[in-house]
Design a protein around this motif. Structure first.
Motif, PDB file in Angstrom:
ATOM      1  N   PRO A   1       0.845  -1.198   0.000  1.00 53.37           N
ATOM      2  CA  PRO A   1       0.000   0.000   0.000  1.00 53.37           C
ATOM      3  C   PRO A   1       0.878   1.245   0.000  1.00 53.37           C
ATOM      4  O   PRO A   1       1.956   1.260   0.602  1.00 53.37           O
ATOM      5  CB  PRO A   1      -0.806  -0.109   1.290  1.00 53.37           C
ATOM      6  CG  PRO A   1      -0.053  -1.056   2.141  1.00 53.37           C
ATOM      7  CD  PRO A   1       0.716  -1.967   1.230  1.00 53.37           C
ATOM      8  N   LEU A   2       0.413   2.300  -0.665  1.00 53.06           N
ATOM      9  CA  LEU A   2       1.201   3.507  -0.790  1.00 53.06           C
ATOM     10  C   LEU A   2       1.403   4.189   0.558  1.00 53.06           C
ATOM     11  O   LEU A   2       2.504   4.503   0.957  1.00 53.06           O
ATOM     12  CB  LEU A   2       0.530   4.475  -1.771  1.00 53.06           C
ATOM     13  CG  LEU A   2       1.267   5.772  -2.033  1.00 53.06           C
ATOM     14  CD1 LEU A   2       2.641   5.501  -2.601  1.00 53.06           C
ATOM     15  CD2 LEU A   2       0.469   6.638  -2.978  1.00 53.06           C
ATOM     16  N   ALA A   3       0.316   4.422   1.280  1.00 48.44           N
ATOM     17  CA  ALA A   3       0.418   5.068   2.585  1.00 48.44           C
ATOM     18  C   ALA A   3      -0.886   4.879   3.337  1.00 48.44           C
ATOM     19  O   ALA A   3      -1.923   4.610   2.753  1.00 48.44           O
ATOM     20  CB  ALA A   3       0.705   6.553   2.426  1.00 48.44           C
ATOM     21  N   MET A   4      -0.814   5.032   4.655  1.00 49.84           N
ATOM     22  CA  MET A   4      -2.008   4.985   5.467  1.00 49.84           C
ATOM     23  C   MET A   4      -1.925   6.145   6.458  1.00 49.84           C
ATOM     24  O   MET A   4      -0.940   6.289   7.162  1.00 49.84           O
ATOM     25  CB  MET A   4      -2.109   3.656   6.206  1.00 49.84           C
ATOM     26  CG  MET A   4      -3.393   3.487   6.983  1.00 49.84           C
ATOM     27  SD  MET A   4      -3.537   1.858   7.729  1.00 49.84           S
ATOM     28  CE  MET A   4      -3.746   0.854   6.281  1.00 49.84           C
ATOM     29  N   ALA A   5      -2.949   6.972   6.481  1.00 56.63           N
ATOM     30  CA  ALA A   5      -2.935   8.153   7.339  1.00 56.63           C
ATOM     31  C   ALA A   5      -3.867   7.974   8.529  1.00 56.63           C
ATOM     32  O   ALA A   5      -4.869   7.270   8.452  1.00 56.63           O
ATOM     33  CB  ALA A   5      -3.365   9.370   6.541  1.00 56.63           C
ATOM     34  N   TYR A   6      -3.507   8.615   9.614  1.00 56.08           N
ATOM     35  CA  TYR A   6      -4.358   8.660  10.782  1.00 56.08           C
ATOM     36  C   TYR A   6      -4.707  10.122  11.019  1.00 56.08           C
ATOM     37  O   TYR A   6      -3.819  10.949  11.232  1.00 56.08           O
ATOM     38  CB  TYR A   6      -3.650   8.087  12.014  1.00 56.08           C
ATOM     39  CG  TYR A   6      -4.376   8.383  13.300  1.00 56.08           C
ATOM     40  CD1 TYR A   6      -5.562   7.730  13.607  1.00 56.08           C
ATOM     41  CD2 TYR A   6      -3.910   9.338  14.184  1.00 56.08           C
ATOM     42  CE1 TYR A   6      -6.250   8.006  14.770  1.00 56.08           C
ATOM     43  CE2 TYR A   6      -4.583   9.622  15.354  1.00 56.08           C
ATOM     44  CZ  TYR A   6      -5.757   8.957  15.638  1.00 56.08           C
ATOM     45  OH  TYR A   6      -6.432   9.243  16.785  1.00 56.08           O
ATOM     46  N   VAL A   7      -5.971  10.437  10.951  1.00 53.46           N
ATOM     47  CA  VAL A   7      -6.432  11.807  11.162  1.00 53.46           C
ATOM     48  C   VAL A   7      -7.473  11.777  12.268  1.00 53.46           C
ATOM     49  O   VAL A   7      -8.578  11.280  12.078  1.00 53.46           O
ATOM     50  CB  VAL A   7      -7.038  12.404   9.875  1.00 53.46           C
ATOM     51  CG1 VAL A   7      -7.478  13.832  10.101  1.00 53.46           C
ATOM     52  CG2 VAL A   7      -6.054  12.306   8.724  1.00 53.46           C
ATOM     53  N   PRO A   8      -7.125  12.288  13.446  1.00 49.53           N
ATOM     54  CA  PRO A   8      -8.080  12.257  14.555  1.00 49.53           C
ATOM     55  C   PRO A   8      -9.246  13.211  14.303  1.00 49.53           C
ATOM     56  O   PRO A   8      -9.109  14.214  13.599  1.00 49.53           O
ATOM     57  CB  PRO A   8      -7.259  12.710  15.755  1.00 49.53           C
ATOM     58  CG  PRO A   8      -6.135  13.483  15.181  1.00 49.53           C
ATOM     59  CD  PRO A   8      -5.876  12.911  13.824  1.00 49.53           C
ATOM     60  N   TRP A   9     -10.381  12.915  14.897  1.00 50.49           N
ATOM     61  CA  TRP A   9     -11.545  13.783  14.785  1.00 50.49           C
ATOM     62  C   TRP A   9     -11.268  15.083  15.510  1.00 50.49           C
ATOM     63  O   TRP A   9     -10.727  15.097  16.600  1.00 50.49           O
ATOM     64  CB  TRP A   9     -12.771  13.125  15.405  1.00 50.49           C
ATOM     65  CG  TRP A   9     -13.296  11.997  14.597  1.00 50.49           C
ATOM     66  CD1 TRP A   9     -13.102  10.666  14.831  1.00 50.49           C
ATOM     67  CD2 TRP A   9     -14.082  12.085  13.419  1.00 50.49           C
ATOM     68  NE1 TRP A   9     -13.718   9.931  13.874  1.00 50.49           N
ATOM     69  CE2 TRP A   9     -14.339  10.780  12.985  1.00 50.49           C
ATOM     70  CE3 TRP A   9     -14.593  13.139  12.679  1.00 50.49           C
ATOM     71  CZ2 TRP A   9     -15.079  10.497  11.853  1.00 50.49           C
ATOM     72  CZ3 TRP A   9     -15.333  12.863  11.552  1.00 50.49           C
ATOM     73  CH2 TRP A   9     -15.573  11.554  11.148  1.00 50.49           C
TER      74      TRP A   9
END
Length: 65
Positions: free
Chosen positions: A23-31
């Protein structure tokens, strides 16, 4: 005649085979909860309407003068 110590020689190349399967990338973006905001003039001068995102650059060493 090709020199084997050349940086572009076949023996010095890295093997990137199989990277196209990852996979290219995985992001974590909190609410982000919507709280109090700055007024228009303050927001324009600080570059954000959200006080939580106000992180001024203090330069090397992190000491704001």
């Amino acid at each position: 005649m090709q020199n084997n110590t050349d940086c572009c020689s076949r023996t010095n190349r890295l093997d990137y085979s199989g990277l196209d399967q990852l996979p290219l990338a995985m992001a974590y973006v909190p609410w982000q909860t919507f709280h109090k905001t700055y007024d228009h003039a303050t927001a324009l001068s600080l570059g954000t309407v959200f006080p939580e995102l106000c992180m001024p650059f203090c330069g090397k060493g992190g000491a704001c003068l």
